[in-house]
Design an enzyme around this catalytic site. Sequence first.
Site, PDB file in Angstrom:
ATOM      1  N   ASP A  67       0.813  -1.204   0.000  1.00 28.40           N
ATOM      2  CA  ASP A  67       0.000   0.000   0.000  1.00 28.40           C
ATOM      3  C   ASP A  67       0.852   1.262   0.000  1.00 28.40           C
ATOM      4  O   ASP A  67       2.077   1.223   0.159  1.00 28.40           O
ATOM      5  CB  ASP A  67      -0.931   0.015   1.220  1.00 28.40           C
ATOM      6  N   ASN A 136      -7.177  -3.822  14.592  1.00 23.29           N
ATOM      7  CA  ASN A 136      -8.551  -4.158  14.243  1.00 23.29           C
ATOM      8  C   ASN A 136      -8.630  -5.328  13.258  1.00 23.29           C
ATOM      9  O   ASN A 136      -9.696  -5.638  12.731  1.00 23.29           O
ATOM     10  CB  ASN A 136      -9.274  -2.940  13.665  1.00 23.29           C
ATOM     11  N   HIS A 138      -6.945  -5.596  10.321  1.00 20.55           N
ATOM     12  CA  HIS A 138      -6.747  -5.299   8.900  1.00 20.55           C
ATOM     13  C   HIS A 138      -5.416  -5.849   8.399  1.00 20.55           C
ATOM     14  O   HIS A 138      -4.467  -6.000   9.166  1.00 20.55           O
ATOM     15  CB  HIS A 138      -6.874  -3.802   8.602  1.00 20.55           C
ATOM     16  N   GLU A 143      -9.627  -2.670   5.564  1.00 14.80           N
ATOM     17  CA  GLU A 143     -10.195  -2.440   6.878  1.00 14.80           C
ATOM     18  C   GLU A 143     -11.459  -3.274   7.101  1.00 14.80           C
ATOM     19  O   GLU A 143     -12.135  -3.666   6.145  1.00 14.80           O
ATOM     20  CB  GLU A 143     -10.552  -0.945   7.020  1.00 14.80           C
TER      21      GLU A 143
END
Length: 242
Positions: A67, A136, A138, A143
């Site tokens: 990314d 979380n 990801h 996400e």
Amino acid sequence: MRIIIEKDYNSLSKTASLLVASQTVLKPDSVLGLATGSTPLGMYNNLIEMYKRKEVDFSKVTTFNLDEYYGLSANHPQSYNTYMRENFFDHINIPPSQFYLPKGDTENVTSECYKYEEKIAQAGGIDFQVLGIGENGHIGFNEPDESLNVQTNLVDLTPQTIQANSRFFDSFEEVPKQAISIGIATIMKAKKILLLASGENKAEAIAQMTSGYVTTKVPASLLQTHQDVILLVDEKAGKLLR
């Protein structure tokens, strides 16, 4: 899924570097998928030292990063392009023409995402994908959501991820709110996947990703369906594993 629990971060980093080095020794022209963030830094440092000792050669390797922050140029101090050059690429013998990251300051996001997918396909796909994991759950910047992007796309970062990334910026306002990220399907097409996690703050995410259930609310849980995944954690990150 093969699970390896190391005593601490240093041991984790050493094992990770040996796994990546083994891949490049066995297949010198490997296509590596690489990650950024705090966790892989020890691995990159170890690989640099192995290169200096002539134990590993990156001259034929091709890499694709997961990314890049949307809106940041490659030369921005907090771009992932800068991170990779400063922490890895500038210290090994990989030619600049053989490492790729999404172009964060692109004027045409749709075209950039398509081109990135095409480059990965033209390289023959990813042989060995290194992943981190967010608190979380990801992976990349995929996400938690009701649905997930299949291929490289522009994604909105959650408030939790933005807060976690704010430590790298001078102010919270400077933290990018979007990123261009490889999609779940692209990650899952990798022939082998290595996921790294260190620290107690990752323990709950690791427990959820290995729960036996698959949910887009924990994107990393989809890795349970992949045929060749190594989960490499230190004792703190793995403390909730059964």
